[in-house]
Write an enzyme that holds these catalytic residues in place. Structure first.
Site, mmCIF file in Angstrom:
data_model
loop_
_atom_site.group_PDB
_atom_site.id
_atom_site.type_symbol
_atom_site.label_atom_id
_atom_site.label_comp_id
_atom_site.label_asym_id
_atom_site.label_seq_id
_atom_site.Cartn_x
_atom_site.Cartn_y
_atom_site.Cartn_z
ATOM 1 N N SER B 41 -18.444 94.894 84.436
ATOM 2 C CA SER B 41 -18.149 93.628 83.761
ATOM 3 C C SER B 41 -19.509 92.999 83.421
ATOM 4 C CB SER B 41 -17.310 92.720 84.638
ATOM 5 O OG SER B 41 -18.094 92.190 85.682
ATOM 6 N N VAL B 43 -21.097 90.100 83.274
ATOM 7 C CA VAL B 43 -21.869 89.164 84.087
ATOM 8 C C VAL B 43 -22.447 89.844 85.318
ATOM 9 C CG1 VAL B 43 -21.801 87.037 85.427
ATOM 10 C CG2 VAL B 43 -20.673 87.147 83.215
ATOM 11 N N CYS B 44 -21.640 90.687 85.960
ATOM 12 C CA CYS B 44 -22.133 91.386 87.151
ATOM 13 C C CYS B 44 -23.349 92.219 86.796
ATOM 14 C CB CYS B 44 -21.100 92.346 87.703
ATOM 15 S SG CYS B 44 -19.485 91.661 87.761
ATOM 16 N N THR B 45 -23.322 92.751 85.598
ATOM 17 C CA THR B 45 -24.420 93.596 85.168
ATOM 18 C C THR B 45 -25.725 92.825 85.240
ATOM 19 O OG1 THR B 45 -22.854 94.659 83.729
ATOM 20 C CG2 THR B 45 -25.156 95.128 83.341
ATOM 21 N N LEU B 48 -26.768 92.214 89.125
ATOM 22 C CA LEU B 48 -27.363 93.326 89.860
ATOM 23 C C LEU B 48 -28.697 93.750 89.250
ATOM 24 C CD1 LEU B 48 -24.150 95.341 90.716
ATOM 25 C CD2 LEU B 48 -25.498 93.902 92.231
#
Lengths: 170, 154
Positions: B41, B43-45, B48
């Protein structure tokens, strides 16, 4: 670890790249030359009467050339042509390999040998890393992130922020 | 959300390579668990990717960072490769979201974890926890360093 604790973005300092008039609203920008949203933001801000401070926030796992491009802009800065290189990088994000950087440097009449040396230098890498660290401390997690009057705005500025900036100038 | 001062619930989850990681096996180390909604997804990218950049400083501060989501170990492997990151990712896959639930960060309605950070001290006690008010809001890495500093001073 102490230097990554929370702190507001540093005040505009000697080392910063600043563009615009002193009286205009201040926008501190954390961005990356390989990020398309940053290029879009650059276009939006270019037309506004704002005082811009550009700081590097390269995230190589997302944009593998980001750090190299930031270093190229800093190497140009050492020859007094930061904003010219900045504009040239954002103007064409599909051409970011080394030969494209040399081409830009030639067009800006930079001393190529010096440019090559500087962009690979420890000092330039540290200059870029310093911007990144100050961004992390200020809570930057995505690009572009803008600070206006101390408030953090992540992502491309929306109509509200743009209007605020235009209003602030009037 | 699990509170500071409480013992962290033990868990045993496979990482992206299928190695079992348990809290018990990490005793004696400072652990940061970064719960996030889903692999791939957007935003998570960002989250991290930025956390990857601070790994050296985290290691210097003596802390180990793990990402946790309800995705499978195979999805984690692909996600890790896609991002080019080395942060180990734990698969809270079966029973789905069980660990997130025990840490009080599972979103039952959506079937995914909330975005949260948990700092666990060497004795297995939660030193600090933070949950994002919205899944779109990424906790800044500065918070982790604030928490580490605070825990070290305590």
């Amino acid at each position: 670890m102490a230097d990554l604790r929370s702190a507001p973005p540093p005040e505009v300092g000697e080392a910063d790249h600043v563009r615009g008039l002193a009286g205009d609203p201040l926008v501190i920008e954390y961005a990356d030359y390989e990020c398309p949203y940053c290029a879009q933001t650059d276009l939006l801000l270019r037309d506004l009467a704002v005082r811009r401070v550009f700081r590097h926030f390269p995230v190589p796992s997302k944009h593998p050339r980001a750090r190299v491009l930031a270093a190229a802009a800093e190497a140009a800065a050492l020859q007094g042509r930061f904003w010219e290189m900045h504009d040239a990088l954002f103007a064409d994000q599909s051409r970011i390999d080394d030969p494209h950087l040399w081409e830009r440097a030639r067009r800006l009449h930079l001393d190529l040998d010096r440019f090559e040396r500087d962009r690979r230098s420890e000092a330039v890498a540290e200059r870029v890393a310093g911007d990144f660290r100050s961004g992390v401390r200020a809570g930057v997690v995505t690009t572009p992130t803008l600070f206006v009057e101390g408030k953090l705005h992540a992502a491309v500025p929306g109509p509200e922020l743009l209007e605020h900036l235009i209003g602030g100038a009037g | 959300m699990i509170e500071a001062g409480t013992p962290a619930p033990d868990f045993m989850l496979p990482d992206q390579d299928g190695n079992e990681v348990s809290l018990e096996s990490l005793r004696g180390q400072t652990i940061v668990l970064a719960f996030y909604p889903l692999d791939f997804s957007p935003v998570c990218t960002d989250q991290l990717n930025v956390y990857q950049e601070i790994l050296p400083e985290l290691e210097r501060a003596g802390a180990r960072l793990y990402g946790v989501s309800v995705d499978s170990a195979f999805a984690h492997k692909a996600f890790q490769r896609e991002l080019g990151i080395s942060i180990p990712l734990l698969a809270d896959f079966h029973p789905k979201g069980d660990v997130a639930r025990r840490f009080g960060v599972f979103n039952e309605e959506r079937g995914i974890s909330q975005r949260a950070l948990v700092l666990i001290g060497p004795e297995g006690i939660v030193d600090w926890s933070h949950v994002s008010p919205s899944p779109l809001e990424i906790p800044g890495a500065n918070l982790i360093f604030d928490a580490l500093e605070y825990a070290a001073a305590a």
